[in-house]
Design a protein around this motif. Structure first.
Motif, PDB file in Angstrom:
ATOM      1  N   GLY A   1       0.787  -1.216   0.000  1.00  0.00           N
ATOM      2  CA  GLY A   1       0.000   0.000   0.000  1.00  0.00           C
ATOM      3  C   GLY A   1       0.819   1.266   0.000  1.00  0.00           C
ATOM      4  O   GLY A   1       0.278   2.351  -0.259  1.00  0.00           O
ATOM      5  N   SER A   2       2.106   1.164   0.278  1.00  0.00           N
ATOM      6  CA  SER A   2       2.964   2.347   0.317  1.00  0.00           C
ATOM      7  C   SER A   2       3.345   2.772  -1.096  1.00  0.00           C
ATOM      8  O   SER A   2       3.242   1.999  -2.057  1.00  0.00           O
ATOM      9  CB  SER A   2       4.228   2.064   1.120  1.00  0.00           C
ATOM     10  N   ALA A   3       3.822   4.009  -1.228  1.00  0.00           N
ATOM     11  CA  ALA A   3       4.253   4.502  -2.529  1.00  0.00           C
ATOM     12  C   ALA A   3       5.389   3.658  -3.080  1.00  0.00           C
ATOM     13  O   ALA A   3       5.439   3.364  -4.288  1.00  0.00           O
ATOM     14  CB  ALA A   3       4.665   5.967  -2.411  1.00  0.00           C
ATOM     15  N   ALA A   4       6.299   3.248  -2.221  1.00  0.00           N
ATOM     16  CA  ALA A   4       7.428   2.414  -2.674  1.00  0.00           C
ATOM     17  C   ALA A   4       6.941   1.061  -3.170  1.00  0.00           C
ATOM     18  O   ALA A   4       7.484   0.503  -4.138  1.00  0.00           O
ATOM     19  CB  ALA A   4       8.430   2.249  -1.526  1.00  0.00           C
ATOM     20  N   TRP A   5       5.954   0.510  -2.518  1.00  0.00           N
ATOM     21  CA  TRP A   5       5.380  -0.778  -2.939  1.00  0.00           C
ATOM     22  C   TRP A   5       4.710  -0.641  -4.291  1.00  0.00           C
ATOM     23  O   TRP A   5       4.928  -1.459  -5.190  1.00  0.00           O
ATOM     24  CB  TRP A   5       4.389  -1.239  -1.869  1.00  0.00           C
ATOM     25  N   HIS A   6       3.917   0.400  -4.480  1.00  0.00           N
ATOM     26  CA  HIS A   6       3.261   0.609  -5.768  1.00  0.00           C
ATOM     27  C   HIS A   6       4.277   0.841  -6.876  1.00  0.00           C
ATOM     28  O   HIS A   6       4.050   0.457  -8.039  1.00  0.00           O
ATOM     29  CB  HIS A   6       2.292   1.788  -5.687  1.00  0.00           C
ATOM     30  N   ALA A   7       5.407   1.452  -6.556  1.00  0.00           N
ATOM     31  CA  ALA A   7       6.432   1.739  -7.560  1.00  0.00           C
ATOM     32  C   ALA A   7       7.095   0.474  -8.091  1.00  0.00           C
ATOM     33  O   ALA A   7       7.768   0.510  -9.134  1.00  0.00           O
ATOM     34  CB  ALA A   7       7.483   2.668  -6.967  1.00  0.00           C
ATOM     35  N   LEU A   8       6.906  -0.660  -7.404  1.00  0.00           N
ATOM     36  CA  LEU A   8       7.488  -1.915  -7.868  1.00  0.00           C
ATOM     37  C   LEU A   8       6.855  -2.402  -9.165  1.00  0.00           C
ATOM     38  O   LEU A   8       7.442  -3.226  -9.875  1.00  0.00           O
ATOM     39  CB  LEU A   8       7.332  -2.996  -6.795  1.00  0.00           C
TER      40      LEU A   8
ATOM     41  N   SER B   1     -12.827   4.391  -8.620  1.00  0.00           N
ATOM     42  CA  SER B   1     -11.530   3.978  -8.070  1.00  0.00           C
ATOM     43  C   SER B   1     -11.632   3.515  -6.621  1.00  0.00           C
ATOM     44  O   SER B   1     -10.867   2.655  -6.188  1.00  0.00           O
ATOM     45  CB  SER B   1     -10.529   5.134  -8.157  1.00  0.00           C
ATOM     46  N   ASN B   2     -12.525   4.119  -5.851  1.00  0.00           N
ATOM     47  CA  ASN B   2     -12.596   3.903  -4.406  1.00  0.00           C
ATOM     48  C   ASN B   2     -11.237   4.147  -3.747  1.00  0.00           C
ATOM     49  O   ASN B   2     -10.830   3.437  -2.825  1.00  0.00           O
ATOM     50  CB  ASN B   2     -13.082   2.495  -4.055  1.00  0.00           C
ATOM     51  N   PHE B   3     -10.531   5.166  -4.221  1.00  0.00           N
ATOM     52  CA  PHE B   3      -9.252   5.513  -3.592  1.00  0.00           C
ATOM     53  C   PHE B   3      -9.468   6.492  -2.459  1.00  0.00           C
ATOM     54  O   PHE B   3     -10.392   7.309  -2.523  1.00  0.00           O
ATOM     55  CB  PHE B   3      -8.314   6.105  -4.656  1.00  0.00           C
ATOM     56  N   PRO B   4      -8.654   6.419  -1.437  1.00  0.00           N
ATOM     57  CA  PRO B   4      -7.465   5.582  -1.307  1.00  0.00           C
ATOM     58  C   PRO B   4      -7.693   4.231  -0.632  1.00  0.00           C
ATOM     59  O   PRO B   4      -6.716   3.565  -0.292  1.00  0.00           O
ATOM     60  CB  PRO B   4      -6.560   6.444  -0.431  1.00  0.00           C
ATOM     61  N   VAL B   5      -8.938   3.804  -0.441  1.00  0.00           N
ATOM     62  CA  VAL B   5      -9.152   2.514   0.223  1.00  0.00           C
ATOM     63  C   VAL B   5      -8.555   1.384  -0.618  1.00  0.00           C
ATOM     64  O   VAL B   5      -7.779   0.556  -0.116  1.00  0.00           O
ATOM     65  CB  VAL B   5     -10.643   2.264   0.499  1.00  0.00           C
ATOM     66  N   ASP B   6      -8.880   1.352  -1.909  1.00  0.00           N
ATOM     67  CA  ASP B   6      -8.332   0.300  -2.758  1.00  0.00           C
ATOM     68  C   ASP B   6      -6.835   0.464  -2.992  1.00  0.00           C
ATOM     69  O   ASP B   6      -6.168  -0.469  -3.457  1.00  0.00           O
ATOM     70  CB  ASP B   6      -9.080   0.262  -4.088  1.00  0.00           C
ATOM     71  N   ARG B   7      -6.297   1.617  -2.665  1.00  0.00           N
ATOM     72  CA  ARG B   7      -4.850   1.846  -2.758  1.00  0.00           C
ATOM     73  C   ARG B   7      -4.084   0.938  -1.807  1.00  0.00           C
ATOM     74  O   ARG B   7      -2.880   0.706  -1.991  1.00  0.00           O
ATOM     75  CB  ARG B   7      -4.567   3.312  -2.422  1.00  0.00           C
ATOM     76  N   LEU B   8      -4.739   0.400  -0.803  1.00  0.00           N
ATOM     77  CA  LEU B   8      -4.108  -0.571   0.077  1.00  0.00           C
ATOM     78  C   LEU B   8      -3.697  -1.824  -0.680  1.00  0.00           C
ATOM     79  O   LEU B   8      -2.840  -2.584  -0.208  1.00  0.00           O
ATOM     80  CB  LEU B   8      -5.061  -0.941   1.217  1.00  0.00           C
ATOM     81  N   SER B   9      -4.320  -2.052  -1.860  1.00  0.00           N
ATOM     82  CA  SER B   9      -4.085  -3.288  -2.605  1.00  0.00           C
ATOM     83  C   SER B   9      -3.570  -3.086  -4.022  1.00  0.00           C
ATOM     84  O   SER B   9      -2.977  -4.007  -4.600  1.00  0.00           O
ATOM     85  CB  SER B   9      -5.384  -4.109  -2.697  1.00  0.00           C
ATOM     86  N   VAL B  10      -3.817  -1.920  -4.631  1.00  0.00           N
ATOM     87  CA  VAL B  10      -3.521  -1.746  -6.056  1.00  0.00           C
ATOM     88  C   VAL B  10      -3.260  -0.273  -6.327  1.00  0.00           C
ATOM     89  O   VAL B  10      -3.775   0.598  -5.609  1.00  0.00           O
ATOM     90  CB  VAL B  10      -4.701  -2.266  -6.915  1.00  0.00           C
ATOM     91  N   SER B  11      -2.460   0.011  -7.347  1.00  0.00           N
ATOM     92  CA  SER B  11      -2.181   1.397  -7.690  1.00  0.00           C
ATOM     93  C   SER B  11      -3.262   1.951  -8.614  1.00  0.00           C
ATOM     94  O   SER B  11      -3.995   1.210  -9.268  1.00  0.00           O
ATOM     95  CB  SER B  11      -0.809   1.538  -8.352  1.00  0.00           C
ATOM     96  N   TYR B  12      -3.323   3.280  -8.658  1.00  0.00           N
ATOM     97  CA  TYR B  12      -4.381   3.972  -9.406  1.00  0.00           C
ATOM     98  C   TYR B  12      -4.306   3.666 -10.894  1.00  0.00           C
ATOM     99  O   TYR B  12      -5.319   3.354 -11.528  1.00  0.00           O
ATOM    100  CB  TYR B  12      -4.265   5.473  -9.149  1.00  0.00           C
ATOM    101  N   HIS B  13      -3.127   3.740 -11.482  1.00  0.00           N
ATOM    102  CA  HIS B  13      -3.046   3.533 -12.932  1.00  0.00           C
ATOM    103  C   HIS B  13      -3.315   2.078 -13.300  1.00  0.00           C
ATOM    104  O   HIS B  13      -3.861   1.788 -14.368  1.00  0.00           O
ATOM    105  CB  HIS B  13      -1.690   4.007 -13.481  1.00  0.00           C
ATOM    106  N   VAL B  14      -3.004   1.152 -12.397  1.00  0.00           N
ATOM    107  CA  VAL B  14      -3.244  -0.263 -12.672  1.00  0.00           C
ATOM    108  C   VAL B  14      -4.733  -0.591 -12.611  1.00  0.00           C
ATOM    109  O   VAL B  14      -5.249  -1.331 -13.462  1.00  0.00           O
ATOM    110  CB  VAL B  14      -2.435  -1.136 -11.691  1.00  0.00           C
TER     111      VAL B  14
END
Length: 340
Positions: free
Chosen positions: A7-14, A295-308
């Motif tokens: 869920g972190s920015a670093a995780w999404h950057a992977l 999008s349901n962000f940022p709740v779904d951001r815990l699992s997936v990035s916005y562009h994905v």
């Protein structure tokens, strides 16, 4: 090297994906902003970083999140603090026409005040005043589960909220004001929700997150069983012409897909493979003119990035007509929330 926290920015950057159909105009009809929700801030800067990650997000609708409430004054008016805070952010964003614009707000009001119409009227009038023209609807969610301790987001509703006459009276008053009604609940509440939609056919009702099929706690390991019952309920719900469906919100940890616990975030192909049947069934029953991607962000951001997640949506409907795609990504949200 320490693995980034899910869920972190670093995780999404992977995981980075090429944007599909980058010129497709999109309204994101469901996002939140908050301070220290789930241990992190999600304010204008974070929202702009997500919406500027490749897809053409032109407008959005802010959905209440019990954030920024007034700390004193009459209880029924405290949610207006959230509306005022979001208006200030919307005004800041409006200074740059090249970034997303918060074009509508779905605020909170306690619809159980239907048996005290003077208080509900006061609440709605104050929400309208605070919104400076952005108020489009009200969300008073019905989510409630018998084992809230198993869920990350357990809901706050009393038992059988949808069947209460004071609540239904409040929903009728909302419809009289020309405001839509948003809600979310869990899969085992779909039958109650169908009864509500049938009882108040004059209300425009938007169901968020598919009716949230759960997959953790007592619901773990029962995905196919729950899906079959959910599928029948959706078929019945589609007979209510006043109901609109938001397609998204299936990447919440409580849905049980487990992406929020992985070393790597999911790809759009993984999301399509795991969830396409939910999207296709709703689309078959409701049609694109009664559906909108969210999008349901940022709740779904815990699992997936916005562009994905938006890539996944585009892949799911790749074979749809241009008119159908426009409805799903833009037109239905524009019509229901009156954003033109």
């Amino acid at each position: 090297m320490q693995t980034p926290a899910p869920g972190s920015a670093a995780w999404h950057a992977l995981l980075q994906e090429e944007i599909i159909e980058p010129e497709r105009a999109i309204i994101d009809p469901h996002h939140h902003l908050w301070r220290n929700g789930f241990g992190f801030d999600y304010m204008a800067d974070e929202f702009l970083a997500d919406t500027a990650s490749g897809h053409k997000i032109l407008k959005s609708v802010y959905i209440e999140a019990r954030a920024f409430y007034l700390q004193d004054g009459p209880e029924h008016l405290r949610p207006t603090g959230e509306t005022s805070a979001i208006v200030k952010i919307a005004e800041q964003l409006a200074g740059d026409p090249d970034q997303v614009q918060i074009a509508g707000i779905v605020a909170h009001a306690d619809l159980r005040l239907g048996d005290r119409p003077e208080l509900l009227t006061q609440t709605l009038q104050e929400q309208l005043r605070c919104s400076k023209g952005l108020l489009r609807g009200i969300r008073h969610a019905g989510a409630r589960d018998p084992r809230p301790e198993d869920l990350l987001i357990s809901g706050r509703a009393p038992a059988y909220l949808y069947g209460r006459e004071d609540f239904r009276s409040g929903l009728r008053q909302l419809a009289e004001q020309g405001l839509s009604y948003d809600t979310w609940h869990f899969h085992h509440q779909n039958e109650d929700f169908i009864e509500l939609a049938q009882a108040v056919p004059e209300a425009t009702i938007v169901l968020d997150h598919f009716g949230t099929p759960l997959g953790v706690g007592i619901y773990a390991g029962r995905r196919d069983e729950i899906y079959q019952k959910w599928r029948m309920d959706i078929t019945e719900l589609a007979k209510c012409p006043n109901v609109i469906m938001k397609l998204g919100g299936l990447a919440m940890p409580d849905n049980g897909f487990g992406w929020d616990k992985r070393a790597m975030p999911p790809s759009s192909d993984e999301i399509v493979q795991a969830q396409k049947r939910y999207y296709m069934h709703v689309l078959e029953q409701f049609g694109p003119q009664r559906c909108m991607f969210e999008s349901n962000f940022p709740v779904d951001r815990l699992s997936v990035s916005y562009h994905v997640i938006w890539n996944a949506f585009k892949k799911m409907v790749a074979d749809f007509s241009e008119a159908e795609k426009h409805a799903l990504f833009y037109g239905t949200a524009e019509r229901i929330y009156r954003l033109s």
